[in-house]
Design an enzyme around this catalytic site. Structure first.
Site, PDB file in Angstrom:
ATOM      1  N   LYS A  32     -24.715 -19.595 -73.407  1.00 31.06           N
ATOM      2  CA  LYS A  32     -23.069 -19.574 -73.908  1.00 31.06           C
ATOM      3  C   LYS A  32     -22.615 -20.862 -73.789  1.00 31.06           C
ATOM      4  O   LYS A  32     -21.744 -21.449 -74.382  1.00 31.06           O
ATOM      5  CB  LYS A  32     -22.482 -18.407 -73.241  1.00 31.06           C
ATOM      6  CG  LYS A  32     -22.655 -17.067 -73.993  1.00 31.06           C
ATOM      7  CD  LYS A  32     -22.353 -15.757 -72.996  1.00 31.06           C
ATOM      8  CE  LYS A  32     -23.021 -14.537 -73.440  1.00 31.06           C
ATOM      9  NZ  LYS A  32     -22.772 -13.419 -72.942  1.00 31.06           N
TER      10      LYS A  32
ATOM     11  N   GLN B   8     -20.287 -10.832 -67.587  1.00 29.26           N
ATOM     12  CA  GLN B   8     -21.615 -10.785 -68.165  1.00 29.26           C
ATOM     13  C   GLN B   8     -22.054  -9.413 -67.628  1.00 29.26           C
ATOM     14  O   GLN B   8     -22.107  -9.135 -66.511  1.00 29.26           O
ATOM     15  CB  GLN B   8     -22.146 -12.058 -67.560  1.00 29.26           C
ATOM     16  CG  GLN B   8     -23.916 -12.175 -67.940  1.00 29.26           C
ATOM     17  CD  GLN B   8     -24.130 -12.302 -69.565  1.00 29.26           C
ATOM     18  OE1 GLN B   8     -23.032 -13.118 -70.181  1.00 29.26           O
ATOM     19  NE2 GLN B   8     -24.863 -11.632 -70.185  1.00 29.26           N
TER      20      GLN B   8
ATOM     21  N   ASP C 187     -15.190 -10.411 -75.933  1.00 30.44           N
ATOM     22  CA  ASP C 187     -16.328  -9.364 -76.030  1.00 30.44           C
ATOM     23  C   ASP C 187     -16.041  -8.137 -76.725  1.00 30.44           C
ATOM     24  O   ASP C 187     -16.791  -7.055 -77.042  1.00 30.44           O
ATOM     25  CB  ASP C 187     -17.029  -9.019 -74.734  1.00 30.44           C
ATOM     26  CG  ASP C 187     -18.302  -9.760 -74.670  1.00 30.44           C
ATOM     27  OD1 ASP C 187     -18.874 -10.242 -75.405  1.00 30.44           O
ATOM     28  OD2 ASP C 187     -18.769  -9.706 -73.407  1.00 30.44           O
TER      29      ASP C 187
END
Ligand code: NAP
Length: 280
Positions: free
Chosen positions: A49, A93, A116
């Site tokens: 990322k 994460q 997200d």
């Protein structure tokens, strides 16, 4: 005909467009990733990322906590990032260590920075067909299908897996495209009965080679989301070589859904930037 869907190519095209848009901005968008502990897969995902964000010209901030951190400390950090106008995207994460409640933590991210698409507010908006930031992997799957001109309307799509991260948001995205959706999970009896019905089969179970040739309809399109690392090698949830002759399209692992997921994350960060700065 080449049956293999090239996720890297689609991802590059999306990232190229993002890069062009960012080049014209005086202040660059910023993505922040919060990681807890040292999960080996997470280390790789965060690194990917970071590289992708930097390559398109975004700022990237990696906040890395020790495994023993408590929920309140993480939430305090999120609240600080929520108030920081230079921060556009915040992700936690996953997976988090067991002592931490992911849902509770993620729900402290303000929806506009939830790149997200996992806060209850953004998931609710998706359910309600309202404009929102959506979960990156399911959005990436829709992008891949569109990039290959694969029509969803009227198609029978079977999803194997019902996680909040992928399977559940995907149901709504597919319904929005007028597909007929069947959802299977670990308690489904006779999985083959449902997978063989699918014009498009999307597998997101996290089980190496769960799907073999006899479970697939002739000419089906297969999207393999699974990533299973065994003895340092990556495998999908679909036995690629076994099904290849039978399918009309298939995503490889690696090089299929994964790269597009990252491109969508960057796109969501740019979207958040534009919403925060009231641009298109
Ligand atoms: P998850 O939260 O563990 O969910 C797995 C789902 O699969 C659950 O709904 C589970 O059913 C179902 N399942 C498990 N075994 C099954 C079986 N034998 N038959 C039918 N259904 C079964 O996992 P996830 O986060 O969705 O991720 C799944 C996989 O996708 C993992 O390999 C992950 O690494 C990969 N992934 C890839 C990307 C990418 O960008 N390529 C992104 C996210 C995830 P129950 O609900 O009944 O437990």
């Amino acid at each position: 005909m080449n049956k293999i869907i090239d996720g890297k190519l689609i991802s590059s095209k999306i990232k190229e467009k993002i890069k062009e848009k960012i080049q014209n901005l005086d202040v660059k968008p910023t993505l922040v990733v919060i990681q807890v502990g040292n999960n080996e897969a997470s280390n790789v995902y965060v690194k990917n990322k970071k590289n992708a964000a930097i390559n398109v010209g975004m700022n990237f901030n990696h906040i890395h906590f020790e495994e023993t951190i408590n929920e309140q400390e993480i939430i305090k950090t999120i609240e600080k990032l929520n108030k920081d106008n230079t921060v556009n995207g915040i992700i936690v994460q996953l997976p988090l260590p067991h002592h931490l409640n992911s849902n509770k933590i993620i729900n402290h991210i303000v929806p506009i920075k939830d790149v997200d698409g996992l806060t209850t507010i953004n998931l609710g908006k998706l359910f309600n067909d309202e404009e929102c930031l959506t979960s990156c992997t399911p959005a990436g799957i829709i992008e891949l299908l569109k990039a290959y001109n694969i029509k969803l309307e009227g198609k029978c799509v079977t999803i194997v897996g019902r996680s909040t991260l992928v399977g559940k948001p995907l149901i709504h995205m597919l319904l929005k495209e007028n597909a007929t959706v069947v959802v299977c999970h670990s308690k489904t009896v006779d999985l083959k009965r449902f997978t063989t019905k699918a014009d498009i089969l999307i597998v997101v179970a996290g089980k190496k080679h769960l799907i073999c040739s006899e479970m697939v309809k002739n000419g089906a399109i297969i999207i393999d989301v699974g990533i299973n690392k065994i003895d340092n090698k990556l495998y999908g949830d679909v036995n690629f070589n076994d099904v290849l002759d039978k399918v009309s399209y298939i995503t490889p692992v690696p090089g299929g859904v994964g790269p597009v997921t990252i491109a969508i994350l960057l796109n969501n960060t740019l979207k958040s930037y534009n919403m925060m700065n009231k641009k298109d």
